[in-house]
Design a protein around this motif. Structure first.
Motif, short mmCIF file in Angstrom:
data_model
loop_
_atom_site.label_atom_id
_atom_site.label_comp_id
_atom_site.label_asym_id
_atom_site.label_seq_id
_atom_site.Cartn_x
_atom_site.Cartn_y
_atom_site.Cartn_z
N ALA A 1 -16.22 10.55 -3.71
CA ALA A 1 -15.33 11.69 -4.79
C ALA A 1 -14.47 11.17 -5.64
CB ALA A 1 -14.89 12.60 -3.76
N ILE A 2 -13.94 10.22 -5.55
CA ILE A 2 -12.78 9.71 -6.61
C ILE A 2 -13.11 8.60 -7.29
CG2 ILE A 2 -11.01 10.72 -4.96
CD1 ILE A 2 -10.36 7.63 -4.22
N TYR A 3 -14.75 8.21 -7.34
CA TYR A 3 -15.00 6.89 -7.96
C TYR A 3 -14.76 6.98 -9.39
CZ TYR A 3 -18.00 3.03 -9.77
OH TYR A 3 -18.60 1.97 -10.21
N PRO A 4 -14.03 5.97 -10.05
CA PRO A 4 -14.10 4.50 -9.72
C PRO A 4 -12.81 4.07 -9.06
CG PRO A 4 -13.43 4.70 -12.10
CD PRO A 4 -13.74 6.09 -11.33
N ALA A 5 -11.89 5.24 -8.63
CA ALA A 5 -10.52 4.80 -7.92
C ALA A 5 -11.13 4.44 -6.56
CB ALA A 5 -9.82 5.98 -7.69
N HIS A 6 -10.23 3.90 -5.58
CA HIS A 6 -10.68 3.21 -4.46
C HIS A 6 -9.54 3.51 -3.51
CE1 HIS A 6 -12.75 0.99 -1.41
NE2 HIS A 6 -11.50 0.24 -1.35
N VAL A 7 -9.96 4.03 -2.04
CA VAL A 7 -9.03 4.14 -1.13
C VAL A 7 -9.34 3.29 -0.03
CG1 VAL A 7 -8.65 5.77 0.81
CG2 VAL A 7 -8.78 6.62 -1.36
N GLN A 8 -8.26 2.54 0.55
CA GLN A 8 -8.45 1.35 1.38
C GLN A 8 -8.66 1.85 2.84
OE1 GLN A 8 -4.70 -0.57 0.91
NE2 GLN A 8 -5.79 -2.06 -0.71
N SER A 9 -7.88 3.06 3.11
CA SER A 9 -8.22 3.38 4.72
C SER A 9 -8.14 4.88 4.61
CB SER A 9 -7.45 2.59 5.39
OG SER A 9 -7.37 2.96 6.84
N THR B 1 0.83 -1.06 0.02
CA THR B 1 -0.02 0.02 -0.01
C THR B 1 0.89 1.18 0.09
OG1 THR B 1 0.07 -0.05 2.66
CG2 THR B 1 -1.76 -1.00 1.22
N PHE B 2 0.45 2.31 -0.40
CA PHE B 2 0.86 3.62 -0.38
C PHE B 2 0.17 4.51 0.29
CE2 PHE B 2 2.62 1.35 -4.04
CZ PHE B 2 3.80 1.65 -4.28
N ILE B 3 0.78 5.60 0.95
CA ILE B 3 0.16 6.78 1.55
C ILE B 3 0.12 8.01 0.90
CG2 ILE B 3 0.34 8.01 3.86
CD1 ILE B 3 -0.14 4.97 4.07
N PHE B 4 -0.79 8.51 0.75
CA PHE B 4 -1.22 9.90 0.05
C PHE B 4 -1.50 10.83 1.20
CE2 PHE B 4 -3.92 12.99 -2.16
CZ PHE B 4 -2.86 13.16 -3.23
N ASN B 5 -0.87 11.76 1.33
CA ASN B 5 -0.83 12.80 2.29
C ASN B 5 -1.63 14.02 1.83
OD1 ASN B 5 0.66 11.69 4.63
ND2 ASN B 5 2.41 11.98 3.49
N LEU B 6 -2.88 14.45 2.80
CA LEU B 6 -3.45 15.42 2.41
C LEU B 6 -2.98 16.70 3.11
CD1 LEU B 6 -7.02 13.84 2.56
CD2 LEU B 6 -5.92 14.34 0.30
N PRO B 7 -3.46 17.85 2.64
CA PRO B 7 -2.85 19.03 3.44
C PRO B 7 -3.88 19.11 4.74
CG PRO B 7 -4.13 19.65 1.35
CD PRO B 7 -3.90 17.99 1.28
N PRO B 8 -3.14 19.74 5.69
CA PRO B 8 -4.04 19.85 7.18
C PRO B 8 -5.21 21.04 6.71
CG PRO B 8 -1.49 20.57 7.34
CD PRO B 8 -1.72 20.11 5.78
N ALA C 1 -0.47 3.99 -9.05
CA ALA C 1 -1.28 4.44 -9.90
C ALA C 1 -2.53 5.10 -9.51
CB ALA C 1 -1.61 3.11 -11.09
N MET C 2 -3.11 4.52 -8.15
CA MET C 2 -4.26 4.99 -7.44
C MET C 2 -3.87 6.52 -7.18
SD MET C 2 -7.44 3.98 -7.01
CE MET C 2 -7.03 2.19 -7.48
N MET C 3 -2.55 6.44 -6.50
CA MET C 3 -2.30 7.88 -5.97
C MET C 3 -2.31 8.94 -7.13
SD MET C 3 1.17 6.75 -3.75
CE MET C 3 1.38 8.46 -3.38
N ASN C 4 -1.86 8.50 -8.63
CA ASN C 4 -1.94 9.35 -9.69
C ASN C 4 -3.27 9.60 -10.05
OD1 ASN C 4 0.76 9.26 -9.61
ND2 ASN C 4 0.97 7.94 -11.10
N GLU C 5 -4.41 8.92 -9.83
CA GLU C 5 -5.80 9.08 -10.19
C GLU C 5 -6.54 9.92 -8.93
OE1 GLU C 5 -8.47 5.77 -10.94
OE2 GLU C 5 -6.75 4.62 -11.64
N ILE C 6 -6.07 10.13 -7.87
CA ILE C 6 -6.40 10.86 -6.80
C ILE C 6 -6.05 12.26 -7.09
CG2 ILE C 6 -6.56 11.14 -4.37
CD1 ILE C 6 -6.32 8.22 -3.91
N GLN C 7 -4.66 12.35 -7.33
CA GLN C 7 -4.13 13.64 -7.44
C GLN C 7 -5.18 14.69 -8.07
OE1 GLN C 7 -1.34 14.83 -5.74
NE2 GLN C 7 -1.69 16.78 -6.40
N PRO C 8 -5.64 14.61 -9.33
CA PRO C 8 -6.58 15.53 -9.93
C PRO C 8 -7.88 15.81 -9.16
CG PRO C 8 -6.14 13.62 -11.38
CD PRO C 8 -5.45 13.45 -10.31
N ARG C 9 -8.37 14.90 -8.74
CA ARG C 9 -9.56 14.82 -7.87
C ARG C 9 -9.58 15.37 -6.60
NH1 ARG C 9 -11.38 8.84 -9.85
NH2 ARG C 9 -11.10 9.31 -12.01
#
Length: 163
Positions: free
Chosen positions: A146-154, A64-71, A98-106
């Motif tokens: 918000a990011i469908y069809p991409a999926h966040v695990q946790s 798994t990879f971790i995608f940090n959001l801004p505070p 690849a999922m991290m790259n899909e989330i970035q524009p959304r």
């Protein structure tokens, strides 16, 4: 003589019974020692395998990879005129890069969904572990919408501050 015959007949019966108890007790001890030896042999081989890095539970890598959001800083819904704020830092756990790259524009849609939901929360909604768990589950549901069809695990909380 009758007394001697009587004693002679009792002695073989008692000897046979006492031999039976000695043999049974010895067999029970052997079985217990064998079981203990087997237990220690199996448990030591399992810890040796995991210490060498060959154990099944320790060699499964986390893919798994971790995608940090801004505070985020949010004003909570006020209760009787008292102003409450919440500062929240979140990370999203995703399956691959690849999922991290899909989330970035959304990302603006994700942050908007979080802000809209959190502004309706009251300070009392966040009390205790049950309140934080509900927040976590709701944020996970909203980010996946918000990011469908991409999926966040946790959804992972890095910082939660409620004032």
């Amino acid at each position: 003589m009758a007394a001697d015959a009587e004693v002679g007949t009792e002695a073989p019966g008692k000897k046979g019974l006492s031999k039976l108890f000695v043999i049974g007790g010895g067999a029970a001890i052997v079985v217990l020692l064998a079981g203990a030896g087997l237990f220690f042999a199996l448990s030591s081989s399992a810890t040796d395998a995991s210490a060498d890095g060959q154990g099944a539970a320790t060699t499964i890598p986390s893919d798994t990879f971790i995608f940090n959001l801004p505070p985020m800083m949010v004003n909570l819904n006020s209760e009787g005129g008292t102003q409450s704020n919440m500062k929240l830092t979140i990370a999203l756990e995703v399956a691959n890069e690849a999922m991290m790259n899909e989330i970035q524009p959304r990302l603006p849609k994700v942050i908007d969904a979080f802000q809209v939901y959190m502004r309706e929360l009251r300070k009392s909604d966040l009390e205790g572990s049950a309140g934080i768990y509900r927040l976590k589950e709701e944020l996970l549901r909203r980010v996946n919408m918000a990011i469908y069809p991409a999926h966040v695990q946790s959804v992972l909380f890095k910082e939660i501050l409620v004032q």
